[in-house]
Design a protein around this motif. Structure first.
Motif, mmCIF file in Angstrom:
data_model
loop_
_atom_site.group_PDB
_atom_site.id
_atom_site.type_symbol
_atom_site.label_atom_id
_atom_site.label_comp_id
_atom_site.label_asym_id
_atom_site.label_seq_id
_atom_site.Cartn_x
_atom_site.Cartn_y
_atom_site.Cartn_z
ATOM 1 N N ASP A 101 32.097 42.431 32.070
ATOM 2 C CA ASP A 101 31.969 42.358 33.418
ATOM 3 C C ASP A 101 32.425 43.402 34.493
ATOM 4 O O ASP A 101 33.523 44.020 33.651
ATOM 5 C CB ASP A 101 32.066 40.840 33.879
ATOM 6 N N SER A 103 33.464 44.302 38.651
ATOM 7 C CA SER A 103 33.450 44.122 40.141
ATOM 8 C C SER A 103 32.361 44.822 41.037
ATOM 9 O O SER A 103 31.858 45.850 40.244
ATOM 10 C CB SER A 103 34.799 44.415 40.765
ATOM 11 N N THR A 115 36.654 47.552 39.003
ATOM 12 C CA THR A 115 37.593 46.988 38.024
ATOM 13 C C THR A 115 36.539 46.404 37.021
ATOM 14 O O THR A 115 35.558 45.623 37.335
ATOM 15 C CB THR A 115 38.384 45.826 38.612
ATOM 16 N N ARG A 116 36.930 46.606 35.747
ATOM 17 C CA ARG A 116 35.891 46.100 34.958
ATOM 18 C C ARG A 116 36.439 45.467 33.529
ATOM 19 O O ARG A 116 37.563 45.717 33.322
ATOM 20 C CB ARG A 116 34.758 47.235 34.399
ATOM 21 N N TYR A 126 40.774 49.870 35.355
ATOM 22 C CA TYR A 126 40.615 50.278 36.767
ATOM 23 C C TYR A 126 39.966 51.650 36.571
ATOM 24 O O TYR A 126 40.694 52.650 36.229
ATOM 25 C CB TYR A 126 41.928 50.320 37.426
ATOM 26 N N THR A 393 35.699 40.362 51.979
ATOM 27 C CA THR A 393 36.652 40.762 50.972
ATOM 28 C C THR A 393 36.979 42.140 50.868
ATOM 29 O O THR A 393 37.687 42.553 51.745
ATOM 30 C CB THR A 393 35.393 40.393 49.586
ATOM 31 N N SER A 394 36.446 43.192 50.309
ATOM 32 C CA SER A 394 36.854 44.490 50.411
ATOM 33 C C SER A 394 36.124 45.280 51.221
ATOM 34 O O SER A 394 35.238 46.172 51.337
ATOM 35 C CB SER A 394 36.619 45.227 48.979
ATOM 36 N N LYS A 430 26.024 40.756 44.001
ATOM 37 C CA LYS A 430 26.301 40.112 42.762
ATOM 38 C C LYS A 430 26.815 38.618 42.899
ATOM 39 O O LYS A 430 27.409 37.999 43.984
ATOM 40 C CB LYS A 430 27.549 40.811 42.103
ATOM 41 N N GLN A 432 28.104 35.546 40.476
ATOM 42 C CA GLN A 432 28.724 35.217 39.123
ATOM 43 C C GLN A 432 27.708 34.635 38.296
ATOM 44 O O GLN A 432 27.018 33.562 38.315
ATOM 45 C CB GLN A 432 29.773 33.940 39.570
#
Length: 710
Positions: A101, A103, A115-116, A126, A393-394, A430, A432
């Motif tokens: 998965d 981010s 980030t995966r 990262y 979020t970001s 995205k 989940q």
């Protein structure tokens, strides 16, 4: 604390007798651990307390380690019949998670950051891509490689210099949240020899690409008390910039989103103070923004030539938004922008070049308010559910009209969404994934119900369960709560929780006082000399779900961690008859002894939350509810207590002493387990899937009590 239906009626009817038979059979064959009694007299305010297990407060004592190992061995032997079930549950929960998965990428200063995770690996990678998602991947940190040889590993505080060349980062290999800070050259891959020990993990770069600010902790109390300045290439020792001498305050450092200012913050439970310096001139002296005034809380955000301040100034209990020129920052210059409202909690703001996003909470639900700087009409993003949570979020890019936020509910997996505040176009980036092909959110019912507390206050409860539930009192129900520090327990989705729901459990969150779920007053009425409201609220929520026949005392389970573990300890003393089983994670249960010891990490900063027991009024009140001090000769529910040897927030000896005392005085033969992670701290095991193993232990404890074995 965040599934196959196999629960037959026969399982429900014999669950209690089944667990009792297991207990008696196992107890007869396996010796119960017994901690030696070594009385120590603790005296304060002419009041004497006898602590028979004070000696457990020494992690260097081999006898202490031996006792913890005995308890672990007892737990392992007593639950040996569930080991295969634990493994099956772990694999079941893991199978729902997409292993390979990643981010949603976010753009910052010319690079997309990602980030995966890779299949079969426990830690994140990262990486970044320059200019385009089609560009070559640059791996900054592969935590799987860095974690090799460590039983615990956590990388934190990655911070990129403005020229994109340097990354500061920090590593903890114990779990005590004591980080070693290092610097990596992202162009060459070389990690500089400099290692800065005993930091809080984060670093903040000035705009000159060579000056790094960071925070260090007191070695004994772990209070973040000093801000230092490190200069790349300098042979001189790092310079102390700020020393927070008030031991009820902690300090931190960061850069404003506008990138114009470096900010040093100091805060206690009730009071804030900030210092600022130009990010272009990191060698100048920091200027106090507004000197601390006890009871004045504020946070600052920079935009244009002004600062925007979220504050409780002028008795704004639910906070308000004010504005002041950047050259005149004292509170006498602050002007109201969004006034205080009795029924709306202003939680935070997110500033963009063209818009202001305000995070608010009303009637226990959070909302996002969009306000344009040019005076265009404001509006709220619409949400229909009553068991959801929404959050920004970001949003690291200042010059954009796109707001990125997250949304989830108790039956709806988390989504990351980009919302264009100008066009109002929404793009779900995205959602989940829940793997396995069996999950359908339409198979579950979400609802918010209201219990009535003993003083008449209405307490919301969020819950989720499979459709078709019969309210006959026979359903197992897990009731979770926290209730401290003004922490809001929003409804959220958990794919792991499906392993309970699909076996017939109801999962519920009690939004009790002590949190900020219903506004600031909700918090004020659940702390200090009102702390018992937290416990009685939970008990009243428990009585409500029983009265409404969602469950019964034979099938009701309680769960809470840390300060929520204090809650668990209090309610099993006050109303043990309501619960069949209780999970207390890293519980804060020895309130008076801990709060009287100012050498223990975090103690002095807690006085505004719990009170200072050096004051007799607070001492007496704490003593009236402290779980350890109020253990008595009575029947207790089945109990699973967890802790970590290296916990820096709730020391391991609190749950260890509590369990030892319970063993000595309780009057039934119910299960009592202490499970100590000898390698981890407050957050438990590290690694993406190791935490699922701990969760599988908790779930099998509950399911075994229900007679559910697969």
């Amino acid at each position: 604390m965040k599934k196959i239906i196999v629960l037959a009626a026969v399982c429900i009817t014999f669950a209690s007798s089944y667990s009792q038979k297991i207990e008696k059979k196992m107890t007869h064959n396996i010796p119960t651990p017994s901690a030696p009694i070594k009385p120590v007299t603790l005296e304060k305010h002419s009041d004497k307390r006898i602590d028979n297990y004070f000696w457990l407060n020494d992690r260097e004592n081999p006898e202490v380690i031996n006792y913890l190992n005995q308890e672990n061995a007892y737990y392992e032997q007593m639950t040996a019949h569930t080991k295969q079930f634990q493994t099956d549950l772990f694999e079941e929960m893991k199978s729902r998670i997409k292993e390979d998965d990643a981010s949603v990428p976010y753009l910052y200063n010319g690079y997309y950051y990602i980030t995966r995770f890779e299949k079969g690996k426990n830690y994140p990678i990262y990486s970044r891509k320059k200019g385009s998602l089609a560009a070559a991947e640059e791996i900054m940190f592969d935590c799987n490689a860095l974690a090799e040889g460590h039983t615990y590993f956590n990388l934190a505080g990655v911070s990129i210099s403005p020229d994109n060349k340097w990354a500061s980062f920090s590593i903890d290999t114990v779990g005590r949240r004591i980080y070693t800070l290092q610097i990596k050259n992202l162009e060459t891959g070389a990690i500089l020899a400099d290692k800065i020990d005993n930091t809080t993990g984060g670093g903040t770069w000035a705009n000159d690409n060579k000056t790094l600010f960071y925070t260090r902790q007191d070695k004994k109390t772990l209070r973040s008390d000093k801000v230092y300045k490190h200069t790349l290439g300098s042979k001189s020792a790092d310079k102390l910039i700020y020393n927070e001498k008030d031991d009820t305050f902690s300090t931190f450092v960061y850069k404003e989103k506008s990138k114009k200012y470096i900010v040093i913050g100091s805060s206690s439970t009730l009071t804030s103070e900030y210092r600022i310096v130009s990010a272009d001139k990191p060698n100048e002296e920091f200027k106090v923004f507004q000197p601390r005034v006890r009871g004045l809380e504020y946070s600052i955000s920079h935009y244009g030539t002004d600062f925007y301040i979220v504050t409780n100034k002028d008795k704004a209990t639910n906070f308000k938004l004010m504005k002041t020129p950047e050259k005149a920052t004292g509170q006498e210059n602050w002007k109201d922008l969004i006034p205080h409202r009795d029924n709306v909690l202003l939680e935070d703001i997110e500033i963009f070049k063209n818009y202001l996003v305000v995070e608010e909470r009303t009637n226990g639900l959070n909302v996002l308010r969009i306000m344009a700087w040019n005076g265009e009409p404001e509006y709220y993003l619409p949400f229909e559910s009553e068991t959801y949570t929404v959050y920004t979020t970001s949003n690291v890019d200042f010059d954009t009209d796109v707001l990125r936020y997250g949304y989830q509910s108790m039956a709806t997996p988390a989504s990351i969404i980009d919302f264009n505040m100008k066009t109002k176009a929404k793009e779900v980036l995205k959602e989940q994934q829940v793997l396995g092909g069996k999950f359908d959110k339409n198979n579950y019912t979400e609802e918010r119900v209201w219990a009535t507390a003993q003083d008449g206050t209405k307490i919301p409860i969020s819950m989720v369960y499979r459709k078709g539930l019969k309210k006959d009192g026979k359903n197992p129900l897990l009731l979770y709560a926290y209730g401290s520090y003004g922490a809001t327990m929003d409804a959220y989705f958990s794919s792991s929780r499906l392993s309970l729901l699909d076996r017939g459990f109801v999962y519920a969150i009690a939004h009790i006082r002590g949190g900020e779920d219903m506004g600031r007053e909700w918090y004020e009425n659940g702390k200090l000399l009102h702390k018992k409201n937290t416990f009685t609220d939970y008990i009243d929520c428990s009585k409500f779900v029983i009265a409404e026949k969602y469950t019964s005392p034979e099938h009701l389970y309680a769960e809470g961690g840390s300060a929520g573990g204090l809650l668990m300890g209090a309610v099993v003393n006050m109303a043990p008859e309501l619960y069949h089983g209780v999970i207390a994670q890293v519980p804060f249960v020895d309130v008076i002894t801990t709060m009287l010891d100012d050498t223990i990490p975090l103690t002095t900063g807690e006085y505004d939350e719990w009170g200072n027991p050096n004051d007799k009024e607070y001492y007496d009140y704490m003593k009236s509810y402290s779980p350890y001090d109020n253990v008595t000769a009575q029947e207790y529910p089945n109990l699973l207590v967890t802790t970590g040897l290296h916990d820096s927030q709730v020391q391991y000896w609190e749950p260890a002493k509590w369990v030892a005392k319970l063993r000595a005085v309780k009057t039934e033969n119910n299960l009592l387990f202490l499970d100590t992670n000898m390698d981890a701290g407050h957050g438990g095991a590290s690694g993406r899937f190791e935490a699922l193993k701990e969760l599988a232990k908790e779930y099998t404890f509950l399911l075994d009590l229900e007679g559910i074995q697969k």
